[in-house]
Design a protein around this motif. Sequence first.
Motif, PDB file in Angstrom:
ATOM      1  N   VAL A  28       5.989   5.333  -0.148  1.00 26.71           N
ATOM      2  CA  VAL A  28       5.637   6.656   0.382  1.00 26.71           C
ATOM      3  C   VAL A  28       4.977   7.494  -0.714  1.00 26.71           C
ATOM      4  CG1 VAL A  28       6.547   8.803   1.362  1.00 26.71           C
ATOM      5  CG2 VAL A  28       7.484   6.583   2.088  1.00 26.71           C
ATOM      6  N   SER A  29       3.701   7.822  -0.474  1.00 23.45           N
ATOM      7  CA  SER A  29       2.946   8.616  -1.445  1.00 23.45           C
ATOM      8  C   SER A  29       2.874  10.077  -1.041  1.00 23.45           C
ATOM      9  CB  SER A  29       1.517   8.074  -1.574  1.00 23.45           C
ATOM     10  OG  SER A  29       0.872   8.139  -0.311  1.00 23.45           O
ATOM     11  N   ASP A  30       3.119  10.348   0.249  1.00 22.54           N
ATOM     12  CA  ASP A  30       3.099  11.737   0.716  1.00 22.54           C
ATOM     13  C   ASP A  30       3.918  11.876   1.992  1.00 22.54           C
ATOM     14  OD1 ASP A  30       0.644  10.173   1.551  1.00 22.54           O
ATOM     15  OD2 ASP A  30       0.532  11.831   2.959  1.00 22.54           O
ATOM     16  N   CYS A  31       4.261  13.106   2.268  1.00 25.21           N
ATOM     17  CA  CYS A  31       4.981  13.416   3.520  1.00 25.21           C
ATOM     18  C   CYS A  31       4.142  14.478   4.223  1.00 25.21           C
ATOM     19  CB  CYS A  31       6.380  13.942   3.229  1.00 25.21           C
ATOM     20  SG  CYS A  31       7.417  12.788   2.323  1.00 25.21           S
ATOM     21  N   THR A  57      -7.809   7.374  11.442  1.00 24.08           N
ATOM     22  CA  THR A  57      -8.214   8.631  10.801  1.00 24.08           C
ATOM     23  C   THR A  57      -7.210   9.032   9.726  1.00 24.08           C
ATOM     24  OG1 THR A  57      -7.104   9.717  12.642  1.00 24.08           O
ATOM     25  CG2 THR A  57      -9.524   9.667  12.693  1.00 24.08           C
ATOM     26  N   PHE A  58      -7.731   9.432   8.577  1.00 20.80           N
ATOM     27  CA  PHE A  58      -6.887  10.048   7.549  1.00 20.80           C
ATOM     28  C   PHE A  58      -6.852  11.554   7.816  1.00 20.80           C
ATOM     29  CE2 PHE A  58      -6.017  11.957   3.452  1.00 20.80           C
ATOM     30  CZ  PHE A  58      -5.022  11.155   2.923  1.00 20.80           C
ATOM     31  N   TYR A  59      -8.044  12.126   8.058  1.00 21.20           N
ATOM     32  CA  TYR A  59      -8.160  13.541   8.424  1.00 21.20           C
ATOM     33  C   TYR A  59      -8.239  13.591   9.939  1.00 21.20           C
ATOM     34  CZ  TYR A  59      -9.233  13.749   3.513  1.00 21.20           C
ATOM     35  OH  TYR A  59      -9.163  13.616   2.159  1.00 21.20           O
ATOM     36  N   ALA A 109       6.128   6.013   9.384  1.00 21.97           N
ATOM     37  CA  ALA A 109       5.115   6.431   8.411  1.00 21.97           C
ATOM     38  C   ALA A 109       3.721   6.084   8.912  1.00 21.97           C
ATOM     39  CB  ALA A 109       5.367   5.729   7.071  1.00 21.97           C
ATOM     40  N   ILE A 110       2.733   6.713   8.313  1.00 21.32           N
ATOM     41  CA  ILE A 110       1.339   6.476   8.688  1.00 21.32           C
ATOM     42  C   ILE A 110       0.579   5.835   7.530  1.00 21.32           C
ATOM     43  CG2 ILE A 110       0.887   8.926   8.174  1.00 21.32           C
ATOM     44  CD1 ILE A 110      -1.468   8.790  10.111  1.00 21.32           C
ATOM     45  N   GLU A 111      -0.183   4.805   7.862  1.00 22.34           N
ATOM     46  CA  GLU A 111      -1.104   4.173   6.908  1.00 22.34           C
ATOM     47  C   GLU A 111      -2.330   3.753   7.710  1.00 22.34           C
ATOM     48  OE1 GLU A 111      -1.199   0.130   6.571  1.00 22.34           O
ATOM     49  OE2 GLU A 111      -1.003   0.788   8.643  1.00 22.34           O
ATOM     50  N   MET A 112      -3.169   2.879   7.199  1.00 21.59           N
ATOM     51  CA  MET A 112      -4.435   2.659   7.897  1.00 21.59           C
ATOM     52  C   MET A 112      -4.867   1.198   8.039  1.00 21.59           C
ATOM     53  SD  MET A 112      -6.534   5.959   6.450  1.00 21.59           S
ATOM     54  CE  MET A 112      -7.707   5.931   7.788  1.00 21.59           C
ATOM     55  N   GLU A 113      -4.000   0.235   7.794  1.00 21.78           N
ATOM     56  CA  GLU A 113      -4.449  -1.164   7.773  1.00 21.78           C
ATOM     57  C   GLU A 113      -3.551  -2.188   8.484  1.00 21.78           C
ATOM     58  OE1 GLU A 113      -4.169   0.662   4.866  1.00 21.78           O
ATOM     59  OE2 GLU A 113      -6.287   1.086   4.559  1.00 21.78           O
ATOM     60  N   GLY A 161       0.814  -1.212   0.000  1.00 20.30           N
ATOM     61  CA  GLY A 161       0.000   0.000   0.000  1.00 20.30           C
ATOM     62  C   GLY A 161       0.840   1.252   0.000  1.00 20.30           C
ATOM     63  N   THR A 162       0.156   2.371   0.206  1.00 25.26           N
ATOM     64  CA  THR A 162       0.846   3.654   0.275  1.00 25.26           C
ATOM     65  C   THR A 162       0.844   4.156   1.713  1.00 25.26           C
ATOM     66  OG1 THR A 162      -1.206   4.776  -0.283  1.00 25.26           O
ATOM     67  CG2 THR A 162       0.337   4.369  -2.081  1.00 25.26           C
ATOM     68  N   ALA A 163       1.757   5.047   1.993  1.00 27.84           N
ATOM     69  CA  ALA A 163       1.864   5.598   3.345  1.00 27.84           C
ATOM     70  C   ALA A 163       2.344   7.037   3.272  1.00 27.84           C
ATOM     71  CB  ALA A 163       2.870   4.781   4.162  1.00 27.84           C
ATOM     72  N   GLY A 164       2.074   7.759   4.340  1.00 27.97           N
ATOM     73  CA  GLY A 164       2.627   9.104   4.505  1.00 27.97           C
ATOM     74  C   GLY A 164       3.853   9.008   5.391  1.00 27.97           C
ATOM     75  N   SER A 165       5.012   9.386   4.869  1.00 26.79           N
ATOM     76  CA  SER A 165       6.233   9.316   5.686  1.00 26.79           C
ATOM     77  C   SER A 165       6.244  10.445   6.708  1.00 26.79           C
ATOM     78  CB  SER A 165       7.465   9.426   4.790  1.00 26.79           C
ATOM     79  OG  SER A 165       8.588   9.744   5.587  1.00 26.79           O
TER      80      SER A 165
HETATM   81  N1  HPA Z   1      -2.302   9.152   6.274  1.00 25.49           N
HETATM   82  C1  HPA Z   1      -2.928   7.964   6.381  1.00 25.49           C
HETATM   83  N2  HPA Z   1      -2.845   7.045   5.466  1.00 25.49           N
HETATM   84  C2  HPA Z   1      -2.115   7.291   4.374  1.00 25.49           C
HETATM   85  C3  HPA Z   1      -1.438   8.489   4.206  1.00 25.49           C
HETATM   86  C4  HPA Z   1      -1.537   9.460   5.217  1.00 25.49           C
HETATM   87  O1  HPA Z   1      -0.954  10.560   5.127  1.00 25.49           O
HETATM   88  N3  HPA Z   1      -0.811   8.442   3.009  1.00 25.49           N
HETATM   89  C5  HPA Z   1      -1.078   7.248   2.471  1.00 25.49           C
HETATM   90  N4  HPA Z   1      -1.867   6.536   3.299  1.00 25.49           N
END
Ligand code: HPA
Length: 235
Positions: free
Chosen positions: A202-205, A159-161, A177-181, A90-94
Amino acid sequence: MSTPHNNAEYGQIAKTVLMPGDPLRAKFIAETYLENPVCYNEVRGMLGFTGTYKGKEISVQGSGMGMPSIGIYSHELYNVYGVENIFRIGTAGSIADNINLREIIIGQSASTNSNYASQYRLPGTYAPTASYKLLKAAVDAADKLGSAYHVGNILSSDTFYDDASSLADWQKMGVLAIEMEAAALYMNAARAGKNALCILTVSDCPLKNLSTTAQERQTSFRDMMEIALEAAINI
Ligand code: HPA
């Protein structure tokens, strides 16, 4: 035998499953990397495919977003369909200063702000942990492919937001990093006596307000998919 969420019959799903959050990514992986992929599930659009990769049977199944969703699908894979190994990709926010966009993180452990562990009625705090066998296979695959990666603790957030803006506090504790699963997946695997690993791109910081374009995500995702597939055939 099927479940409320999965139409597959027993035997249609391989012992090792790659789980991206996005079911269309599952379709992409199946069509790009697997030989003779067969779609076994379309319930709720949560597509699942089984095919072979370098001669070994592998399935790819969407997990959806968040711990309740991956909790359901992975529980059924482990406990109804006899799956032994799940690689979440998956993707995560570093949130680590030294980890940049498009880099790969292997989740050795998954801290969480979720209450998922309360179902186990433990008299303390559980530490969701990846299976060493899968972790080693992924590290070996990344080394062989020449991909750079980081290994460490990640945060599985409900939470994402997030109103509490708590990422700096997690960063202080060395969380990468942060992800959700991942935490729910690791707990389901532990409870079922099975194996799990989460590999992330890492898709975002979020602390630096940086994010990748869709095109960049597509390319860097491929490195992670190849690490997961090579690991999957070597366990
Ligand atoms: N927060 C939570 N989950 C994510 C993020 C994030 O910034 N980026 C990718 N998955």
